[in-house]
Design a protein around this motif. Structure first.
Motif, PDB file in Angstrom:
ATOM      1  N   GLU A   1       4.291   4.072  -1.752  1.00 38.28           N
ATOM      2  CA  GLU A   1       4.090   4.148  -0.307  1.00 38.28           C
ATOM      3  C   GLU A   1       4.548   2.870   0.388  1.00 38.28           C
ATOM      4  N   ARG A   2       4.338   1.720  -0.262  1.00 38.95           N
ATOM      5  CA  ARG A   2       4.812   0.456   0.326  1.00 38.95           C
ATOM      6  C   ARG A   2       6.325   0.439   0.419  1.00 38.95           C
ATOM      7  N   LEU A   3       6.994   0.942  -0.609  1.00 38.15           N
ATOM      8  CA  LEU A   3       8.457   1.002  -0.577  1.00 38.15           C
ATOM      9  C   LEU A   3       8.942   1.949   0.514  1.00 38.15           C
ATOM     10  N   HIS A   4       8.273   3.096   0.635  1.00 42.14           N
ATOM     11  CA  HIS A   4       8.658   4.055   1.671  1.00 42.14           C
ATOM     12  C   HIS A   4       8.482   3.457   3.062  1.00 42.14           C
ATOM     13  N   GLU A   5       7.365   2.774   3.267  1.00 46.99           N
ATOM     14  CA  GLU A   5       7.117   2.169   4.579  1.00 46.99           C
ATOM     15  C   GLU A   5       8.117   1.062   4.899  1.00 46.99           C
ATOM     16  N   SER A   6       8.516   0.308   3.876  1.00 43.65           N
ATOM     17  CA  SER A   6       9.420  -0.826   4.093  1.00 43.65           C
ATOM     18  C   SER A   6      10.875  -0.401   4.259  1.00 43.65           C
ATOM     19  N   TYR A   7      11.307   0.598   3.483  1.00 46.46           N
ATOM     20  CA  TYR A   7      12.738   0.907   3.434  1.00 46.46           C
ATOM     21  C   TYR A   7      13.072   2.359   3.736  1.00 46.46           C
ATOM     22  N   GLY A   8      12.072   3.219   3.853  1.00 47.45           N
ATOM     23  CA  GLY A   8      12.331   4.610   4.199  1.00 47.45           C
ATOM     24  C   GLY A   8      12.877   5.447   3.067  1.00 47.45           C
ATOM     25  N   LEU A   9      12.785   4.968   1.819  1.00 46.92           N
ATOM     26  CA  LEU A   9      13.336   5.754   0.717  1.00 46.92           C
ATOM     27  C   LEU A   9      12.394   6.888   0.323  1.00 46.92           C
ATOM     28  N   GLU A  10      12.956   7.878  -0.369  1.00 46.76           N
ATOM     29  CA  GLU A  10      12.159   8.985  -0.876  1.00 46.76           C
ATOM     30  C   GLU A  10      11.314   8.504  -2.052  1.00 46.76           C
ATOM     31  N   ILE A  11      10.156   9.086  -2.226  1.00 46.66           N
ATOM     32  CA  ILE A  11       9.278   8.669  -3.326  1.00 46.66           C
ATOM     33  C   ILE A  11       8.741   9.888  -4.065  1.00 46.66           C
ATOM     34  N   THR A  12       8.442   9.685  -5.353  1.00 48.57           N
ATOM     35  CA  THR A  12       7.900  10.753  -6.184  1.00 48.57           C
ATOM     36  C   THR A  12       7.189  10.132  -7.380  1.00 48.57           C
ATOM     37  N   GLN A  13       6.243  10.848  -7.924  1.00 48.15           N
ATOM     38  CA  GLN A  13       5.613  10.418  -9.164  1.00 48.15           C
ATOM     39  C   GLN A  13       6.230  11.103 -10.386  1.00 48.15           C
ATOM     40  N   ASP A  14       7.293  11.838 -10.159  1.00 43.42           N
ATOM     41  CA  ASP A  14       7.979  12.601 -11.200  1.00 43.42           C
ATOM     42  C   ASP A  14       9.275  11.876 -11.584  1.00 43.42           C
ATOM     43  N   ASN A  15       9.312  11.276 -12.765  1.00 43.13           N
ATOM     44  CA  ASN A  15      10.511  10.556 -13.206  1.00 43.13           C
ATOM     45  C   ASN A  15      11.725  11.468 -13.318  1.00 43.13           C
ATOM     46  N   ARG A  16      11.526  12.684 -13.733  1.00 43.78           N
ATOM     47  CA  ARG A  16      12.644  13.617 -13.866  1.00 43.78           C
ATOM     48  C   ARG A  16      13.277  13.914 -12.508  1.00 43.78           C
ATOM     49  N   GLU A  17      12.453  14.044 -11.496  1.00 47.82           N
ATOM     50  CA  GLU A  17      12.992  14.282 -10.161  1.00 47.82           C
ATOM     51  C   GLU A  17      13.818  13.094  -9.690  1.00 47.82           C
ATOM     52  N   ALA A  18      13.312  11.883  -9.918  1.00 48.67           N
ATOM     53  CA  ALA A  18      14.050  10.687  -9.517  1.00 48.67           C
ATOM     54  C   ALA A  18      15.374  10.591 -10.259  1.00 48.67           C
TER      55      ALA A  18
END
Length: 273
Positions: free
Chosen positions: A45-62
């Motif tokens: 969430e900190r990364l999303h707030e700072s840079y607007g990137l997509e986030i997931t807890q699924d390594n396969r999706e990333a």
């Protein structure tokens, strides 16, 4: 950097954050064209707030959505587990970049079980302020001429958070220690100098500021001038002055030899990981 490039990150710790910050800060890849995975949602969430990137807890999706570049930013002891999880969803066209100490390119070639454009890097914590010096080694596929454009763009990404030095892989463990582990040793030296200043009556916050500024400035001076460290040492060491007395104490205590031994011992440990 070609418009529309995409990147994925598995891991969202300090180093991944530094890499993402460098890439986004230089405008090389837009935040919305990056995705990061991690077990910890607060970090994501900190990364999303700072840079607007997509986030997931699924390594396969990333890994599946990484596109052009996939950074593996997990600790060495977890790397095999991550590779087992994502190996079948990583595209053959993706440049895979590992920051794991002690894991050679052959480890990833065997783990993925097929030729991939692999790059192994050893960044250091000054990357968090854009002052890193990152060791880079190219895998066999990445080094092929037909892959040069994308690999050059990967090197541009790596250079967004400091300097880069491309080297044979046999040197990368050494670079990881003199460029990475040495940060801890310099911090020990900084603490020691600050303690000495405190013992002489200087407030601690002021002592740390002077010690840190001296270290940062000396490093920048060495890099910008290209002068030998011995020359820089001699510039501030006057005959019968104060500095030479401090130098004498450090030589008596074998500080130089201790630093040499620290680099050798930590490099050997890295090779055994």
């Amino acid at each position: 950097m070609r418009n529309g490039r995409k990147a994925g990150f598995i891991g969202a710790g300090n180093m991944a954050s530094a890499i993402i910050g460098g890439i986004a800060g230089k405008g090389l890849i837009r935040g919305e064209d990056m995705i990061a995975s991690n077990p910890s949602m607060p970090k994501l969430e900190r990364l999303h707030e700072s840079y607007g990137l997509e986030i997931t807890q699924d390594n396969r999706e990333a890994a599946r959505r990484a596109g052009d570049f996939l950074f593996l930013c997990v600790k060495p002891q977890f790397m095999q587990e991550v590779i087992d999880e994502i190996r079948d969803v990583v595209s053959d066209d993706t440049v895979v970049i590992s920051i794991a100490a002690g894991k050679p390119l052959s480890f990833f070639e065997e783990g993925f079980g097929r030729p991939l454009r692999l790059i192994r890097i050893m960044p250091n914590t000054p990357a968090m302020v854009g002052e890193g010096c990152t060791a880079v080694s190219l895998g066999a596929e990445a080094a092929k001429p037909e892959n040069r454009e994308l690999v050059d763009e990967a090197l541009e990404l790596i250079g967004s958070f400091g300097e880069t030095v491309v080297m044979p892989e046999r040197l990368i463990d050494i670079a990881g220690q003199i460029g990475g582990a040495s940060i801890a040793w310099l911090c020990l030296a900084m603490e020691g100098m600050a303690d000495g200043a405190v013992a002489e009556g200087m407030p601690r916050d002021m002592a740390y500021k002077f010690a840190a500024a001296a270290m940062a400035g000396t490093g920048r001076l060495a890099l910008s001038t290209g002068r030998h460290p011995g020359v820089l040492k001699d510039m501030v060491t006057s005959p019968a002055g104060t500095t030479i007395q401090g130098n004498r104490i450090l030589e008596e205590r074998a500080v130089r030899g201790a630093f040499m031994d620290a680099v050798i011992e930590s490099t050997e440990r890295s090779r055994r990981m």
